[in-house]
Design an enzyme around this catalytic site. Structure first.
Site, PDB file in Angstrom:
ATOM      1  N   SER A 177       4.174   2.245   8.330  1.00 35.58           N
ATOM      2  CA  SER A 177       3.891   1.267   7.282  1.00 35.58           C
ATOM      3  C   SER A 177       5.169   0.944   6.525  1.00 35.58           C
ATOM      4  O   SER A 177       5.895   1.847   6.096  1.00 35.58           O
ATOM      5  CB  SER A 177       2.843   1.807   6.314  1.00 35.58           C
ATOM      6  OG  SER A 177       1.581   1.864   6.916  1.00 35.58           O
ATOM      7  N   ASP A 200       0.981  -7.857   2.228  1.00 40.45           N
ATOM      8  CA  ASP A 200       1.188  -6.421   2.027  1.00 40.45           C
ATOM      9  C   ASP A 200       2.683  -6.125   1.914  1.00 40.45           C
ATOM     10  O   ASP A 200       3.312  -5.623   2.842  1.00 40.45           O
ATOM     11  CB  ASP A 200       0.561  -5.641   3.181  1.00 40.45           C
ATOM     12  CG  ASP A 200       0.382  -4.163   2.865  1.00 40.45           C
ATOM     13  OD1 ASP A 200       0.937  -3.722   1.836  1.00 40.45           O
ATOM     14  OD2 ASP A 200      -0.299  -3.463   3.630  1.00 40.45           O
ATOM     15  N   HIS A 223       0.822  -1.219   0.000  1.00 43.50           N
ATOM     16  CA  HIS A 223       0.000   0.000   0.000  1.00 43.50           C
ATOM     17  C   HIS A 223       0.852   1.265   0.000  1.00 43.50           C
ATOM     18  O   HIS A 223       0.338   2.352  -0.259  1.00 43.50           O
ATOM     19  CB  HIS A 223      -0.992  -0.013   1.175  1.00 43.50           C
ATOM     20  CG  HIS A 223      -0.418   0.252   2.530  1.00 43.50           C
ATOM     21  ND1 HIS A 223      -0.113  -0.751   3.419  1.00 43.50           N
ATOM     22  CD2 HIS A 223      -0.114   1.412   3.167  1.00 43.50           C
ATOM     23  CE1 HIS A 223       0.339  -0.224   4.545  1.00 43.50           C
ATOM     24  NE2 HIS A 223       0.354   1.084   4.420  1.00 43.50           N
TER      25      HIS A 223
END
Length: 717
Positions: A650, A216, A79
């Site tokens: 992230s 991810d 992402h």
């Protein structure tokens, strides 16, 4: 059953004390207890941001990442690179949806001029230099100007060396400053990214939730000129050689094992006023959720019309959905755990400490009272500022036009006197940003979203609206006519037309008949210019007050023997913790790991649970995989941990006690999200993707043999 109950009791009752986003130099102190819990590295080694595993960590600007080979290979979250996938998509290839694999180095695609990786090369305390010229009687507006001038001078000197991108980071409310000197790598290429339905398996349904089964991850590579200097994309460029890279731990971790994460967390509010939190809960978060959800739904309808719309709108849709759900989770968490009361109690405890000493009280209580006054004034401005922010978000051409107007005004000044963001150091990135808009601008969606947002604005009481905007709308014949005029084959949909704005003087722009430019100038004349002038004094006051208050708070912590950590500010931090599940509420148990069986069970064949078919077929053969975990009886997918994270973490490397990569941080649980404001020891949990799930996914993706060999694990026989 007995073992299950004992495990649950351990999670619910243990005091883990893993709170804290620590600066590297704090590690010798706060890391020492963890040496008895699995941290094999010397904590003093972690205090060097340019040595050991720390040297492998990089920033993507809004996300974290790490080098995993000596030839510039970088791993981060899927992402985090969505915008890169959009930039390499076209009408025939929706790589945002389908992913991308480069079987050979020649196939690695440039992600475009906006691709950047920052490698920090030095950190210098510049507090004294930032405070030069500021005295006790310096007026607030003058204080802001002095700080800005000092910051620009430091950055200018730092960037005299080539290929630099420098910034001055503020700590302790502006009582401390550090100069961050980073190598800016400009040539970034896509190596491997899984399909969207693998990389973000579960979509918004599973976002912030547990159990989770995401792959991810993505791999990109940093390239430089043959002489090692940073350079824009060129076929002659070569892979960058980092100071260090992280080896992989393919054996995995067990429940209770030590783990840490290193990255660049963006923003937390743990030292904010309780009144600010109260305002966020009452107004800002519900309002933000409403706007994000509504705009997301508009974009989603358009994204369903074809590849071009889907690729352009996909990254924005993900961000809107993510932060809408985050707002919802924050509201739920604050109410469920009564965190506002806890925040108020913490603030009151500090006030009592301040008032326990007469001299300290005389110095600091006026500071606190003025902070409360400043907060009340900001609440009055919030509605207008919020609506204007969303109007600009839905209309990128308005943002570009206003930026070009401001740039033209600032260009009249000597470079050293221009406002930050408008100096010569910013012009290349400005041009690249104007060009890159081609990949994310989808006019039909922008028009519908802007028209909807304008309707929301027009419904405000007159006192909350801006006369200049109302007058401009009326001059066009009303809101509908204004929107139609703005979106009738806009010239600025062309990159060449946008770039041409940068060659124009303020007089030429003011004479322009482009409706977007006209609107931008009208708003600046009637609103933004005045706000900028007032903002100088507000900024100076904020620095004057918060630098005193947080310095005192640090003293308060020291008086109790409690280590003080700074709120996140996009600088390098380390968080220490353990692999551990939780019991977030009565009757709800979160086991610490998920497995491939859970992934297969979730597959429905319909988005967001529709990975490429061969992945589900391969998942049925779990016992044959080389990544099969005998303890779990399956291939591990994601795991929970007690690491202290927020936005910006992230892609952070999740590392074991020996400095080996065991996974990637990518999310937190729904119940944890309010931890941006208040840490919840028994509840706050972060989610990492297990390195073995990444490797399993690569094993079952065609064309990844080269990457697997580079990672040192070879290919599955």
């Amino acid at each position: 059953m007995t073992r299950w109950l004992c495990t649950v009791a351990l999670w619910a009752g243990a005091a883990h004390a893993d709170e804290g986003m620590w600066l590297p130099e704090q590690l010798p102190q706060v890391g020492a207890p963890y040496t008895e819990q699995g941290l094999s590295l010397d904590p003093s080694e972690l205090s060097d941001p340019f040595g050991g595993p720390m040297a492998a960590i990089v920033s993507l600007g809004g996300c974290s990442a790490s080098f995993v080979s000596d030839t510039g290979l970088i791993v981060t979250n899927h992402h985090c690179i969505e915008r890169f996938l959009a930039s390499i998509s076209d009408a025939e290839h929706n790589r945002h949806a389908d992913g991308y694999v480069a079987p050979t180095q020649a196939d690695e695609l440039s992600v475009g001029p906006n691709g950047r990786v920052w490698v920090v090369e030095s950190l210098t305390d510049v507090t004294d230099r930032m405070m030069e010229g500021i005295g006790k009687r310096t007026k607030d507006a003058d204080r802001a100007e002095i700080l800005e001038a000092n910051r620009k001078a430091l950055i200018s000197s730092c960037e005299e060396r080539p290929n630099r991108r420098c910034r001055v980071a503020s700590y302790t409310g502006g009582a401390e400053y550090r100069l961050v000197d980073a190598l800016e790598i400009q040539d970034i290429r896509m190596v491997v990214a899984p399909a969207h339905q693998m990389g973000q398996f579960g979509g918004d349904v599973d976002n912030w939730m547990w159990p989770r089964h995401n792959a991810d991850f993505a791999f990109i590579r940093a390239y430089v000129a043959p002489d090692g200097s940073s350079a824009p994309y060129s076929e002659d460029n070569v892979p960058y050689t980092p100071r260090a890279f992280l080896p992989l731990n393919t054996e995995g971790l067990h429940e209770g094992d030590f783990v840490m994460a290193i990255g660049y967390p963006g923003t937390t509010r743990r030292h904010a006023l309780a009144a600010t939190m109260e305002q966020q809960v009452a107004t800002s978060l519900p309002q933000g959720k409403y706007f994000r959800s509504s705009i997301h739904d508009i974009y989603a309808r358009h994204a369903a019309t074809g590849n071009v719309a889907a690729a352009a709108l996909g990254p924005g849709m993900s961000g809107l959905a993510n932060y809408a759900k985050k707002a919802d989770a924050t509201l739920a968490g604050v109410r469920r755990a009564d965190l506002l009361t806890e925040k108020q109690a913490d603030e009151q405890a500090m006030i009592e400490w301040v008032e326990s000493d007469r001299r300290r009280a005389r110095r600091l209580m006026p500071v606190y009272n003025e902070m409360m006054k400043a907060h009340a004034e900001s609440v009055v401005r919030e509605t207008r500022n919020t609506y204007f922010g969303w109007l600009r978000y839905t209309a990128p051409l308005l943002g570009i036009s206003h930026d070009a107007w401001r740039n033209a005004q600032e260009n009249l000044e000597p470079d050293a006197e221009r406002k930050p963001g408008y100096q010569e150091r910013d012009q290349q990135r400005r041009r690249q940003r104007y060009q890159a808009l081609d990949k994310t601008l989808y006019l039909p969606a922008s028009q519908e979203a802007f028209a909807w947002m304008l309707g929301e604005y027009m419904a405000l009481p007159e006192a909350d609206r801006v006369a200049a905007l109302d007058a401009w709308i009326a001059a066009q014949g009303g809101a509908d006519a204004a929107v139609a005029k703005l979106y009738d084959a806009p010239a600025l949909a062309s990159a060449d037309a946008r770039l041409a704005l940068l060659e124009m003087t303020p007089e030429q722009l003011r004479a322009s008949d482009d409706p977007w430019v006209q609107l931008a100038i009208a708003l600046d004349d009637g609103f933004f210019a005045e706000e900028r002038d007032k903002g100088e004094a507000r900024s100076g006051r904020s620095h004057r007050l918060w630098s005193q208050w947080l310095k005192a708070k640090k003293d308060w912590y020291d008086s109790r023997g409690v280590p003080f950590y700074q709120d996140a500010n996009s600088t390098l931090r380390v968080t220490l913790g353990h692999v551990r599940g939780s019991v977030p509420e009565d009757g709800k148990v979160y086991l610490p790991k998920t497995t491939m069986a859970g992934f297969a069970a979730k597959v429905t064949g319909e988005a967001p649970f529709a990975p490429p078919a061969h992945f589900k077929e391969a998942a049925q053969r779990k016992g044959t995989s080389r990544w099969h975990d005998a303890t779990l009886g399956d291939v591990p997918v994601n795991f929970l941990n007690t690491l202290d994270i927020t936005n910006g973490n992230s892609g952070s490397a999740t590392i074991d006690g020996q400095g080996r990569l065991v996974g990637l941080m990518f999310d937190g649980t729904y119940e944890s999200i309010a931890s941006d404001w208040v840490w919840m020891d028994d509840i706050t949990r972060a989610i990492s993707v297990d390195i073995r799930w990444i490797l399993w996914t690569l094993d079952h993706t065609e064309g990844t043999e080269r990457l697997l060999n580079e990672l040192g694990v070879g290919t599955e026989k």
